[in-house]
Design a protein around this motif. Structure first.
Motif, PDB file in Angstrom:
ATOM      1  N   PRO A  75       0.816  -1.222   0.000  1.00 38.19           N
ATOM      2  CA  PRO A  75       0.000   0.000   0.000  1.00 38.19           C
ATOM      3  C   PRO A  75       0.848   1.271   0.000  1.00 38.19           C
ATOM      4  O   PRO A  75       1.922   1.313   0.579  1.00 38.19           O
ATOM      5  CB  PRO A  75      -0.800  -0.097   1.294  1.00 38.19           C
ATOM      6  CG  PRO A  75      -0.771  -1.523   1.666  1.00 38.19           C
ATOM      7  CD  PRO A  75       0.522  -2.077   1.143  1.00 38.19           C
ATOM      8  N   VAL A  76       0.321   2.300  -0.664  1.00 46.10           N
ATOM      9  CA  VAL A  76       0.962   3.613  -0.738  1.00 46.10           C
ATOM     10  C   VAL A  76       0.018   4.613  -0.092  1.00 46.10           C
ATOM     11  O   VAL A  76      -1.178   4.625  -0.381  1.00 46.10           O
ATOM     12  CB  VAL A  76       1.227   4.019  -2.203  1.00 46.10           C
ATOM     13  CG1 VAL A  76       1.820   5.412  -2.271  1.00 46.10           C
ATOM     14  CG2 VAL A  76       2.130   3.009  -2.867  1.00 46.10           C
TER      15      VAL A  76
ATOM     16  N   VAL B  96       9.453   8.363  -7.272  1.00 46.48           N
ATOM     17  CA  VAL B  96       8.409   8.931  -8.126  1.00 46.48           C
ATOM     18  C   VAL B  96       7.315   9.563  -7.273  1.00 46.48           C
ATOM     19  O   VAL B  96       6.802   8.947  -6.350  1.00 46.48           O
ATOM     20  CB  VAL B  96       7.791   7.826  -9.023  1.00 46.48           C
ATOM     21  CG1 VAL B  96       6.663   8.399  -9.867  1.00 46.48           C
ATOM     22  CG2 VAL B  96       8.852   7.181  -9.885  1.00 46.48           C
ATOM     23  N   SER B  97       6.963  10.817  -7.615  1.00 43.08           N
ATOM     24  CA  SER B  97       5.859  11.516  -6.973  1.00 43.08           C
ATOM     25  C   SER B  97       4.934  12.054  -8.052  1.00 43.08           C
ATOM     26  O   SER B  97       5.392  12.571  -9.063  1.00 43.08           O
ATOM     27  CB  SER B  97       6.357  12.690  -6.138  1.00 43.08           C
ATOM     28  OG  SER B  97       7.136  12.239  -5.066  1.00 43.08           O
TER      29      SER B  97
ATOM     30  N   VAL C 183      -3.674  16.761  -4.452  1.00 42.36           N
ATOM     31  CA  VAL C 183      -3.677  15.355  -4.052  1.00 42.36           C
ATOM     32  C   VAL C 183      -2.516  14.689  -4.771  1.00 42.36           C
ATOM     33  O   VAL C 183      -2.143  15.089  -5.867  1.00 42.36           O
ATOM     34  CB  VAL C 183      -5.000  14.634  -4.393  1.00 42.36           C
ATOM     35  CG1 VAL C 183      -6.139  15.140  -3.552  1.00 42.36           C
ATOM     36  CG2 VAL C 183      -5.333  14.764  -5.867  1.00 42.36           C
ATOM     37  N   GLY C 184      -1.938  13.682  -4.167  1.00 38.98           N
ATOM     38  CA  GLY C 184      -0.804  13.041  -4.806  1.00 38.98           C
ATOM     39  C   GLY C 184      -0.431  11.726  -4.181  1.00 38.98           C
ATOM     40  O   GLY C 184      -0.970  11.308  -3.165  1.00 38.98           O
TER      41      GLY C 184
END
Length: 58
Positions: free
Chosen positions: A23-24, A52-53, A45-46
């Motif tokens: 999960p991220v 990597v972003s 939101v991100g």
């Protein structure tokens, strides 16, 4: 623009549930500004994973 927001939110939900691996945690930033031109709302939101972003601001 709305479709892009829904697509990013869908990816955030998919990543947060761990369906594609570990999960991220999604990120949400919101702000309110008051100036001579009135009240302004903004936010972003991100997702961030490794190097990597991906962020979407509005």
């Amino acid at each position: 623009m709305r479709n892009m927001i829904f697509a990013l939110l869908g990816l955030a939900v998919l990543a947060a549930c761990g369906a594609d691996g570990e999960p991220v945690q999604p990120t949400l930033n919101a702000g309110v500004g008051v100036g001579s031109g009135g009240v302004h709302l903004g936010g972003a939101v991100g997702l961030h994973k490794g190097p990597v972003s991906v962020f979407l601001g509005f």
